[in-house]
Design a protein around this motif. Structure first.
Motif, PDB file in Angstrom:
ATOM      1  N   ARG A 172      36.666  39.023  54.121  1.00 47.81           N
ATOM      2  CA  ARG A 172      36.549  37.988  55.154  1.00 47.81           C
ATOM      3  C   ARG A 172      35.426  36.994  54.817  1.00 47.81           C
ATOM      4  NH1 ARG A 172      40.673  40.734  56.344  1.00 47.81           N
ATOM      5  NH2 ARG A 172      41.429  40.901  58.485  1.00 47.81           N
ATOM      6  N   PRO A 182      42.127  35.177  54.590  1.00 48.40           N
ATOM      7  CA  PRO A 182      41.796  36.476  54.000  1.00 48.40           C
ATOM      8  C   PRO A 182      42.930  37.062  53.161  1.00 48.40           C
ATOM      9  CG  PRO A 182      41.007  36.380  56.260  1.00 48.40           C
ATOM     10  CD  PRO A 182      41.832  35.139  56.037  1.00 48.40           C
ATOM     11  N   PHE A 298      35.205  44.196  61.577  1.00 43.39           N
ATOM     12  CA  PHE A 298      36.560  44.189  61.010  1.00 43.39           C
ATOM     13  C   PHE A 298      37.154  45.585  60.858  1.00 43.39           C
ATOM     14  CE2 PHE A 298      34.273  40.521  59.034  1.00 43.39           C
ATOM     15  CZ  PHE A 298      34.874  39.526  59.802  1.00 43.39           C
TER      16      PHE A 298
END
Length: 421
Positions: A172, A182, A298
């Motif tokens: 990312r 991404p 994430f």
């Protein structure tokens, strides 16, 4: 589809819930069970989880329970995100090694061994209970130290894959710096859990153009600042080491730094108290901004991607996971657990081929793998001598005097969690 999260009362969980809600087309969950023995925390987290699902229009049902067997029954996948001993044990892991001049950290060095000693028996017990009631379920391990815990699961014959958010964090970050999506960024990510290097950053896939030299030239200061390492390290190596290589490449400086400030565990404990107060607000229906400082960025996207690939509902065909080596790194045993790009589907994870590694990286990987062998043996069988040997083998310790003192401290601080002590 039913998923269970063991450790569902964690303050991490709303990050996971947010990802499940946003990515529901990729992972269509009908029932999500949050399992945790801490009933007070669990209800706060569960209440916020239901509000997040409702706000985002997710039709799935969220159930909270302290009954592990009931929670994992009929689950298609079980996610493990537990912390044996809580932040209090983590605080010890991060402090008593400093008394010997060694780094205090929850996943590496003496503190990492202590966490493995506490965690492996508990995770194996959970996995056995999952297998008894639900032998087809996949186990996704996010519990640190991920490499050692995943190896314990695999050696015991469980359907398990280990997961860490370091690689997806780099993906990312690099995507933002390159101004691409991404999905366009493929990492040549190689090593062990919390001991990895990005040897290449490729656009479009494994065979795409390597833009890592461009990234380092144009954004070297930003990357180095995020790693909390001097830019000279990345310039000299021409690769991007994970943040955790800081403990190896600047060990003594880190020890001095850690001795001048509160532990990360103390910071997180204060943060968790504030987060739990927020979670109790019935008006809150999204993950709060403060959660970004808690860690685990994430994690939800990585977990959704992995679970959906294992369960056949979508997901990326290639992901960074922790799984058996199987000859990928020829200098390691086949049953070592490595962290690399792998093809993931309903049969599990198959590592992609890795080019020959520079001895600078291969040597440290082999050294830490040897330590992990001994650490797992100590976690499974106990005994002071096994703890001592694991500590002596660790490249951040490696001296007889330190290993002796750290052995005594590890046992003294973890006696309540060690059945043999």
């Amino acid at each position: 589809m039913k998923l269970a999260v063991v450790g569902g009362g964690s303050t991490y969980t709303p990050e996971l819930i947010d990802g499940f809600a946003r990515l529901r087309d990729t992972l269509p969950i009908e029932e999500l069970v949050l399992v945790d023995p801490a009933a007070d925390r669990l209800e706060l987290v569960g209440g916020l989880a239901r509000r997040i699902f409702a706000k985002q229009g997710h039709p799935g049902r969220i159930v909270t329970t302290s009954d592990l067997d009931a929670g994992v029954a009929d689950a298609d996948a079980v996610l493990l995100q537990l912390r044996v001993g809580g932040q209090a044990a983590r605080n010890q892991d991060e402090t008593w090694p400093l008394e010997c001049g060694c780094v205090g950290q929850e996943t590496t060095g003496a503190g990492g061994l202590a966490k493995a000693m506490r965690t492996v028996p508990v995770v194996l017990d959970i996995a056995e209970r999952v297998r008894r009631t639900n032998p087809d379920a996949w186990i996704i391990d996010f519990t640190n130290p991920v490499g050692i815990v995943t190896r314990a699961l695999l050696q015991a014959g469980h359907k398990a894959v280990g997961l860490c958010n370091v690689a997806i964090g780099f993906q990312r970050k690099f995507a933002r710096l390159l101004d691409v999506t991404p999905a366009e960024v493929h990492l040549d990510h190689v090593g062990l859990n919390h001991l990895t290097w990005e040897l290449g950053v490729r656009l479009g896939g494994p065979e795409g153009e390597n833009v890592l030299p461009k990234l380092l030239a144009e954004h070297g200061d930003t990357i180095a600042d995020d790693l909390r390492m001097p830019r000279a390290i990345t310039d000299r190596l021409g690769v991007v080491p994970s943040y955790y290589l800081r403990y190896f490449y600047a060990h003594d400086a880190v020890v001095r730094e850690l001795g001048t400030k509160p532990s990360r565990a103390a910071e997180v404990a204060a943060m968790e108290k504030e987060l739990l107060a927020m979670y109790g607000d019935p008006a809150l229906d999204e993950k709060p901004a403060l959660l970004a400082k808690r860690g685990g960025a994430f994690y939800s996207e990585a977990a959704v991607d992995l679970a959906s690939s294992l369960l056949g509902s979508g997901g990326s065909p290639v992901q960074v996971v922790n799984t058996y080596n199987r000859g990928t790194l020829p200098f390691l045993p086949d049953d070592a657990v490595i962290e690399v790009q792998a093809r993931v589907d309903g049969t599990g994870a198959t590592p992609l081929a890795v080019p020959g590694l520079d001895p600078l990286y291969a040597g440290l990987i082999a050294h830490v793998t040897a330590y992990e062998d001994l650490a797992l043996e100590a976690a499974l069988r106990g005994g002071r001598d096994r703890v001592f040997k694991a500590l002596l083998a660790h490249p951040l310790i490696g001296q007889f005097e330190y290993a002796e003192a750290l052995t005594d401290k590890l046992i003294a601080h973890n006696r309540e969690h060690l059945a043999w002590a």
